[in-house]
Design an enzyme around this catalytic site. Structure first.
Site, PDB file in Angstrom:
ATOM      1  N   ASP A   1       0.846  -1.187   0.000  1.00 29.01           N
ATOM      2  CA  ASP A   1       0.000   0.000   0.000  1.00 29.01           C
ATOM      3  C   ASP A   1       0.887   1.246   0.000  1.00 29.01           C
ATOM      4  OD1 ASP A   1      -2.602   1.289   0.334  1.00 29.01           O
ATOM      5  OD2 ASP A   1      -1.867   1.835   2.315  1.00 29.01           O
TER       6      ASP A   1
ATOM      7  N   GLU B   1       1.510   0.285  -5.126  1.00 29.79           N
ATOM      8  CA  GLU B   1       0.991   1.544  -5.660  1.00 29.79           C
ATOM      9  C   GLU B   1       2.149   2.519  -5.907  1.00 29.79           C
ATOM     10  OE1 GLU B   1      -3.366   2.124  -3.746  1.00 29.79           O
ATOM     11  OE2 GLU B   1      -1.714   2.278  -2.322  1.00 29.79           O
TER      12      GLU B   1
END
Length: 858
Positions: A551, A580
């Site tokens: 994340d 990400e």
């Protein structure tokens, strides 16, 4: 004499300003005087009077908690702006945050709380950058102060002041170590070449601070300013503090050695408890410090199941902390626990293994959440296993259709990515949260256990779940967030162990909020980097996991990413890593040829349109996205001067059209093209999923999109009721045609290596787009048309030597003339798989919003 009188007047004015009498709005009143049952009055003062955009976020906490709400400073007095907040219910405590605009910044990063007196009226005075606040206006002191001071090298202190200071007056500065003065060699602007009158300063010490001295009280004094504690910050990254050995509880049945790194502490103790809810320790042991700042103690006896916390004395106060290296903790994060890990191994664990696909591009990822996947009655999962790890270990069905893990296996998925199962913050076991509020990283989250009060059970159940995946030849990927923690200060085990060190800090001492969750971990710090690597290695070795989704990966330090990729590949050469890339530190292009992938936002936007629904994408008729679609088809590599992406190799792109933090595909298209019929929107969903499942790279499917799952239009459902987030398995029967279509596309992808080429060189050699018949001016200048077509020839190890793929994103038929020969259609708008639907040749009509795949008869 006149001069003396003038100076005296100035001094009196300064003192009277600093200790001015400020008035109270609520003194002598009760809540009924304001027409409410609870009233909170919050005054706010900023040294520069820059109040634009600052507001309050306030929420009740006791006796019953409620969600927060924004409040404006509507009034003003001599102290500054203030707000009068009224509640219709009687509360005994509320929490508050002073924030800039809509979470652009927090004045103080930690949550603060106000106790409500019997009158029902609480009034406080908050000062910029200060954690504590005044409840008595007579005690307010607005004298200039040192807002923050950090030791960043053994001889360098950086400080930020409430108002500028004249650096030419060197005698106004002094530094004390444990009450003893340390000479200052030079004072200069914090920014080299900056003005001599400034708020941000650097002080060079004449003698360096030793590795033991950082635990002694350090105080910076400036004439005319309130003094400040100097915190050891970046100095702790220097080699004398770099520790590379084991930390945490080193357990054996005969003894356990506890090790914790806290070089800034003057003392450290470990407190042992017999139960998770015990308030008094049954034993307290003093710990001993070594030169690196590691505190340790060896305790005899079998401590399996013993709860513990650390007690540190640092910077003049006691701090209590869970062990950040703990392998187990109680569900509400009040205590760590010692655990005999071999006793948590289920039967057969020693022989558990997962055989990964031959190439990373053979991976097909399915994202889901423990609770979302297993909670619905229609899941067919036994009630006692719903919402738990064990929900993945049972056979399940709904109206004769496989559900649960059997459904994933039936689809043909070979990797499941689970939203965070690492320990995260909960206020109650009934609180719903996806888990992006991490507290500890090596302990599994207990709310997903059938016995959340027994960490040993939870650990064993995670292993049983992993075994269940592996028995079905499905790998397990963990979502993990090293970008931030739930909170800071006393809300963080990291901050309580070594204040400030693990976080990115502004010059003025505030926590940098790049994550949007109030803080950002300093992943480039030496001991934070070690912690990240140790954590990832632990999950792979102890829990047999097969990959990680990071994340906010872009908030991680570049070198840290390189180091953990290298470390994990040594353990498992085929481990799957991706994350990400949207941010400042590790983003598109930074991975080079590293074996770590990025989510392909370019293809996502091309297929879907904008995230906020302000524009359509290819799947809903936007014909300006063709080049981006083509970039996705070839795996985001540098294919030619026009079709050029940001990845070196196809295994570095994760192709997706939905994920947990956004709309489901069904909800997106329902809102994006509301005038379309249900059948037309389902056709768009088939096309969207079809593009990512026939493109090079790694496809990623958001759980439930294969049967048109809905979250009722909620695009940010991280704390929505489970009824919103759960997979509505009844829709699997209702939209079985869509599911069967996606299943057929997966069958096609797995059967034909043409769609999983793992080499950029081979992709450029084997894939060719159709330029001529699309009325394109030339090969590198394509006109915007509503369809894309390409041919794959002689892909390695594929029995189909010539394959054509056509996407029509328009709402009208499109004519297309096939190359010479007879072509076997295996995918159209209704069916997908590897069986021939019909044979085609010559000119064909491609239906609206559809996908065609065909191969040439030999």
């Amino acid at each position: 004499m006149k001069k003396f009188i003038f100076l005296a007047v100035v001094i009196i004015l300064v003192i009277s300003t600093a200790f001015a009498q400020f008035t109270s709005v609520g003194a002598g009143k009760d809540a009924s005087d304001f027409g409410a049952k609870t009233v909170v009055i919050i005054h706010y003062h900023r040294f520069n009077n820059d109040y634009a955009g600052w507001n309050l976020w306030v929420w009740p906490t006791e006796p019953v908690g409620h969600n927060g709400k924004a409040y404006q400073f509507e009034y003003k007095d001599s102290y500054g702006p203030y707000a009068i907040i009224k509640f219709d219910h009687k509360y005994t405590q509320v929490g508050f945050i002073v924030r800039l605009n809509d979470w652009q910044e927090k004045d103080v990063a930690i949550n603060r709380y106000i106790d409500i007196p019997k009158s029902g009226v609480a009034e406080i005075w908050v000062l910029e950058g200060q954690t504590s606040y005044w409840t008595n206006p007579d005690e307010i002191n607005l004298s200039p102060r040192i807002m923050a001071a950090f030791l960043n090298t053994p001889t360098l202190i950086n400080a930020y002041l409430s108002k500028p200071v004249d650096l030419s007056k060197n005698k106004d500065f002094s530094f004390d170590l444990d009450g003893n003065p340390v000479p200052i060699k030079a004072v200069s602007p914090g920014i080299p070449g900056g003005p001599l009158t400034t708020r941000y300063i650097s002080l060079e010490l004449a003698t360096p601070i030793s590795n033991y001295d950082v635990s002694e009280p350090m105080t910076l004094k400036i004439k005319g300013y309130l003094p400040a504690t100097v915190y050891a910050y970046k100095v702790l990254d220097f080699p004398q503090f770099n520790y590379n050995g084991p930390l945490g509880p080193l357990y054996t049945p005969k003894e356990t050695t506890f090790k914790v790194w806290s070089p800034v502490s003057q003392s450290a103790q470990i407190l042992l408890f017999k139960s998770s809810d015990a308030t008094v320790p049954y034993e307290v042991y003093n710990m001993k410090r070594d030169a690196k700042g590691v505190w340790s103690v060896k305790i005899n006896g079998n401590l399996n199941g013993t709860y513990y916390i650390y007690k540190f004395f640092s910077y003049g106060k006691y701090r209590y902390a869970l062990d950040i290296y703990a392998k187990a903790a109680n569900w509400n994060n009040t205590k760590s626990m010692v655990v005999d890990l071999p006793l948590t191994d289920p039967s057969g664990w020693g022989s558990d293994k997962f055989t990964p696909p031959s190439y990373r591009t053979d991976s097909i990822i399915y994202e889901t959440d423990i609770r979302d996947f297993t909670s619905a009655t229609s899941s067919g999962i036994p009630q006692n296993y719903r919402g738990t790890y064990m929900g993945f270990t049972v056979n399940a069905s709904f109206d004769g259709i496989p559900t649960g893990l059997d459904h994933v296996k039936d689809m043909g998925i070979n990797y499941v990515q689970l939203l965070p199962i690492e320990d995260f913050y909960l206020s109650s076991l009934s609180q719903y949260n996806w888990g992006y509020v991490p507290y500890l990283y090596m302990a599994p989250e207990m709310q997903y256990s059938t016995d959340p009060y027994n960490p040993e059970v939870g650990i064993k159940e995670v292993k049983k779940m992993v075994m269940a995946f592996h028995k079905k030849r499905i790998g397990v990927i963990l979502d993990i967030s090293f970008s931030h923690t739930y909170g800071v200060g006393h809300d963080s085990a990291f901050d309580s162990t070594v204040p400030y060190y693990y976080y990115r800090i502004e010059d003025n001492g505030t926590y940098i909020n790049q994550s949007g969750v109030g803080n950002t971990l300093r992943s480039g710090a030496y001991m934070m980097r070690k912690y990240i690597i140790d954590t990832l290695e632990y999950w792979v070795r102890e829990y047999h996991v097969n990959g990680f989704r990071f994340d906010q990966l872009a908030l991680l330090n570049n070198q840290t990413v390189k180091d953990f990729v290298h470390a994990l590949l040594k353990i498992d050469p085929k481990i799957l890593l991706y994350g990400e890339p949207w941010g400042p530190y590790f983003t598109y292009g930074d991975n080079g040829k590293m074996k770590i992938g990025f989510f392909n936002s370019s293809l996502y936007n091309a297929i879907n349109g904008s995230y906020d629904l302000s524009s359509k994408g290819f799947a809903t008729g936007n014909n300006s996205k063709n080049i981006l679609i083509e970039r996705g088809i070839v795996g985001e590599i540098a294919y030619d001067p026009l079709i050029t992406g940001m990845e070196e190799e196809p295994y570095q792109t994760i192709n997706y059209v939905a994920s947990h933090d956004g709309y489901t595909l069904f909800d997106r298209f329902e809102r994006l093209v509301p005038n379309w019929s249900l059948n037309e929107r389902i056709a768009a969903q088939k096309l969207a999923l079809g593009i990512i499942l026939t493109s090079e790279g790694i496809p990623f499917i958001y759980g439930g999109d294969e049967f048109a799952n809905t979250k009722y239009g909620n695009s940010n459902s991280y704390d929505a009721p489970i009824s919103v987030n759960e997979l509505k398995w009844s829709r699997l029967k209702e939209f079985y045609d869509l599911y069967d279509y996606v299943k057929g596309l997966i069958e096609l992808r797995k059967a034909h290596p043409a769609f999983t080429i793992d080499s950029a060189r081979l992709i450029k050699e084997k894939i060719k787009f159709f330029p001529i018949q699309y009325k394109q001016i030339n090969q590198y200048l394509r006109s915007p048309l509503p369809f894309v077509g390409y041919e794959i020839k002689n892909a390695p190890n594929d029995s189909w030597k010539d394959i054509i793929v056509l996407y029509n994103g328009d709402t009208s038929d499109v004519s297309f003339t096939l190359p010479a020969g007879t072509w076997n259609l295996v995918v159209n708008g209704s069916k997908a798989g590897i069986k021939t639907i019909l044979t085609l040749s010559g000119k064909i009509e491609l239906p609206p919003t559809s996908l065609y795949v065909m191969y040439k008869s030999e």
